[in-house]
Design an enzyme around this catalytic site. Structure first.
Site, PDB file in Angstrom:
ATOM      1  CD  GLU A 287     -45.832  14.684  38.183  1.00 53.77           C
ATOM      2  OE1 GLU A 287     -46.812  13.971  38.000  1.00 53.77           O
ATOM      3  OE2 GLU A 287     -44.719  14.233  38.487  1.00 53.77           O
TER       4      GLU A 287
ATOM      5  CB  CYS B 241     -34.002  11.943  40.835  1.00 56.43           C
ATOM      6  SG  CYS B 241     -33.242  13.180  41.812  1.00 56.43           S
TER       7      CYS B 241
END
Ligand code: SAH
Ligand code: SF4
Length: 349
Positions: free
Chosen positions: A87, A333
């Site tokens: 990703e 994150c």
């Protein structure tokens, strides 16, 4: 069959043996301009384009999915030649600045207990072209990217050779020409890798995921810390600063009630002595099913975050806070790594 997106001008020159010397730079430039096929390279003869297409590929990866958060974050899922999935994320900050967040490994061997990527296990390190292509794919979704953060899946300093090659391509002025000052690498604290950055570069910005300066707690939260103990890490950072003269960032993922205690604040202040560092607070982004010592992890409360920031500031430390972006697409994150990677893992076991 070579994949040309991961080749430097010199590598291209070798591959294009027999062609005039300017040809490699010409193709390098086309890739940087976003050519997706040899056919797009309109100043090459039809014959040469056909020959290149028969012998080489421009890209190795393809976009498998594109998810967009209402806050503007875009997450791209990319399928690699062996079926592995990775990703890459486009982030847009308050001033409209666009940053590409890119991955360096499929999965991660470091095993931090609060990170989704870490919980998936480790498949493999990425090749240079797979790193460059993330940037190119993201840029095709948002043409004006000004910055890169190497903060996606994986531990960048455990894939130094291919990352170095990829950054060489991304910063080459004959092509993409991104400034090194606009690239930040985040590491979980690989001592040998930090020393190598100090000695031979590249001269990019460095962020270190400290998370806690308590040696025992850190080994539990970040198992990679066992082989990279805090005193060695600090020494390596001091060496880095002596060589590079650059301010660094210490990232702190705040886990509610775990590393938000008074002694954690004191620990950071001690660790920070003798370093020129700013502290970046990252409130933990929830990942389902994560626990520490039998208790589910929780996000820090607003009060915990505010107190942490206030105390550090009061003691003279520069504190920034990372904004939560892309949570609805699990693009924030520590949230990277969806089913496809774990499905792939299962197939290979
Ligand atoms: N492996 C590198 C870079 C990728 S992780 C590293 O660990 O530094 C990027 C950042 O996300 C790190 O600072 C990491 O500590 C943080 N992170 C991991 N999981 C998180 C989560 N669930 N919520 C918030 N931040 C997280
Ligand atoms: Fe790997 Fe970074 Fe996640 Fe730790 S936080 S498991 S080093 S990606």
């Amino acid at each position: 069959m070579a994949i040309l997106s991961g080749l430097s001008v010199d590598n291209l020159t070798e591959i294009l043996e027999g062609q005039p010397s300017f040809r490699a730079a010409q193709i390098f430039k086309w890739i940087a301009r976003g050519a997706f096929s040899f056919n797009d390279m309109s100043d090459l003869s039809r014959e040469l384009r056909d020959e290149l297409a028969a012998r080489h590929n421009l890209y190795g990866s393809s976009i498998a999915d594109r998810l967009e958060d209402p806050d503007g974050t875009i997450k791209l899922k990319m399928r690699l030649t062996d079926g592995a999935m990775i990703e890459a994320v486009l982030l847009i900050d308050g001033e409209g600045r666009k940053t590409a967040c890119i991955s360096t490994q499929a999965g991660c061997p470091a095993g931090c207990i609060f990170c989704k990527t870490g919980s998936l296990g480790f498949l493999r390190s990425l090749e240079a072209h797979e790193i460059v292509e993330q940037f190119l794919h993201i840029r095709s979704a948002a043409p004006t990217i000004s910055n890169i953060v190497i903060m996606g899946m994986g531990e960048p300093l455990l894939n130094r050779g291919e990352l170095r090659k990829a950054l060489g391509i991304i910063t080459d002025e004959r092509g993409l020409g991104l400034s090194k000052r606009r690239i930040t690498l985040s590491t979980s604290g690989i001592v040998e890798g930090i020393r190598e950055l100090a000695e031979i570069g590249p001269d990019i910005r460095l962020a270190v995921s400290l998370t806690t300066a308590d040696p025992e707690l850190r080994k539990q939260l970040m198992p990679i810390g066992r082989s990279n103990p805090l005193p060695d890490l600090k020494e390596a950072l001091q060496y880095y600063q002596k060589k590079r003269g650059r301010r660094i960032t210490l990232e702190m993922v705040l886990l509610g009630g775990i590393n938000t205690r008074d002694e954690d604040i004191e620990g950071i202040i001690r660790f920070n002595r003798g370093l020129d560092a700013a502290v970046n607070l990252i409130p933990w982004n929830p990942v389902e099913g994560m626990a520490f010592q039998g208790k589910a992890l929780r996000e820090p409360t607003g009060a915990e975050i505010a107190r942490f920031a206030r105390e550090l500031k009061r003691r003279g430390i520069t504190v920034t806070r990372r904004w939560r972006k892309g949570r609805s697409v699990s693009g924030a994150c520590g949230q990277l790594g969806e089913l496809p990677l774990s499905q792939f893992n299962r197939q290979t076991h």
